[in-house]
Motif scaffolding. Structure first.
Motif, PDB file in Angstrom:
ATOM      1  N   TYR A 132      -7.132   8.931   0.194  1.00  0.00           N
ATOM      2  CA  TYR A 132      -6.963   7.539   0.387  1.00  0.00           C
ATOM      3  C   TYR A 132      -8.163   7.033  -0.476  1.00  0.00           C
ATOM      4  O   TYR A 132      -8.169   6.059  -1.140  1.00  0.00           O
ATOM      5  CB  TYR A 132      -6.715   6.924   1.647  1.00  0.00           C
ATOM      6  N   MET A 143      -3.134  -1.226  -3.255  1.00  0.00           N
ATOM      7  CA  MET A 143      -2.785  -1.853  -1.872  1.00  0.00           C
ATOM      8  C   MET A 143      -2.331  -0.734  -0.842  1.00  0.00           C
ATOM      9  O   MET A 143      -2.421  -0.630   0.372  1.00  0.00           O
ATOM     10  CB  MET A 143      -1.774  -3.035  -1.835  1.00  0.00           C
ATOM     11  N   THR A 146      -5.538   0.922   0.116  1.00  0.00           N
ATOM     12  CA  THR A 146      -6.202  -0.206   1.313  1.00  0.00           C
ATOM     13  C   THR A 146      -5.718  -0.306   2.383  1.00  0.00           C
ATOM     14  O   THR A 146      -6.675  -0.137   3.427  1.00  0.00           O
ATOM     15  CB  THR A 146      -6.522  -1.475   0.558  1.00  0.00           C
ATOM     16  N   THR A 147      -4.416  -0.498   2.471  1.00  0.00           N
ATOM     17  CA  THR A 147      -3.738  -0.873   3.828  1.00  0.00           C
ATOM     18  C   THR A 147      -3.700   0.676   4.775  1.00  0.00           C
ATOM     19  O   THR A 147      -3.931   0.474   5.949  1.00  0.00           O
ATOM     20  CB  THR A 147      -2.099  -1.222   3.449  1.00  0.00           C
ATOM     21  N   ALA A 150      -7.146   0.967   6.230  1.00  0.00           N
ATOM     22  CA  ALA A 150      -7.399   0.125   7.265  1.00  0.00           C
ATOM     23  C   ALA A 150      -6.646   0.509   8.576  1.00  0.00           C
ATOM     24  O   ALA A 150      -7.311   0.327   9.713  1.00  0.00           O
ATOM     25  CB  ALA A 150      -6.919  -1.187   6.611  1.00  0.00           C
ATOM     26  N   MET A 151      -5.444   1.010   8.379  1.00  0.00           N
ATOM     27  CA  MET A 151      -4.844   1.754   9.527  1.00  0.00           C
ATOM     28  C   MET A 151      -5.625   2.815  10.246  1.00  0.00           C
ATOM     29  O   MET A 151      -5.632   2.899  11.435  1.00  0.00           O
ATOM     30  CB  MET A 151      -3.581   1.831   9.082  1.00  0.00           C
TER      31      MET A 151
END
Length: 161
Positions: A132, A143, A146-147, A150-151
């Motif tokens: 990632y 995105m 990024t998402t 973040a998770m």
């Protein structure tokens, strides 16, 4: 068995070449064979579109394996897909025209994010994070990466509390 969530990032602008090529085939068929030629032109377009699907074969094989939840087996397909499109960037950059692929994400970005997803699903968080992060290095506006990061970070931070 629950279905694996799949994300498709179709682009309206990426769909325009599909429609333009279809219109070209239909018009060419009409001009050559009159009214029945429109059907021939549309049929030729769909044959071409089906044939072009074989070019990203590793990507498609990886997606099929993800759908059957064979994440570890899908990883090499996504990495080969990345290598293929990295060596033929022009094909990936103009995929909407050359492959009639309306995706807003490049095959390289999808391959990197999908490999990372597969690592995460296989329980290898370190490699998931690595891919990632690599995806974000190559595609800063991704995105998907990024998402997902973040998770991953939220999961790491919540287990530390």
């Amino acid at each position: 068995m629950a279905k694996t969530p799949m994300i498709r990032q179709a682009s309206i602008l990426g769909s325009i070449p599909n429609l333009a090529v279809l219109a070209l085939f239909v018009c060419a068929g009409f001009s050559c064979f009159a009214r029945d030629g429109m059907i021939y032109g549309a049929a030729a377009f769909f044959v071409l579109r089906f044939a072009l699907r074989s070019i990203p074969h590793d990507h498609r094989a990886g997606v099929a394996l993800v759908r059957s939840q064979q994440f570890a087996d899908a990883i090499p397909h996504f990495l080969r897909s990345f290598d293929f499109f990295e060596s033929k960037r022009w094909l990936d950059d103009y995929r909407a025209f050359l492959l009639l692929s309306p995706s807003s994400a490049s095959y390289r970005e999808m391959a990197m994010a999908n490999a990372a997803f597969c690592y995460a699903q296989a329980g290898d968080g370190a490699n998931a994070r690595k891919y990632y992060e690599r995806c974000l290095e190559l595609f800063p506006d991704s995105m998907l990466a990024t998402t997902a990061l973040a998770m991953l970070n939220a999961g790491t931070n919540s287990s530390d509390a």
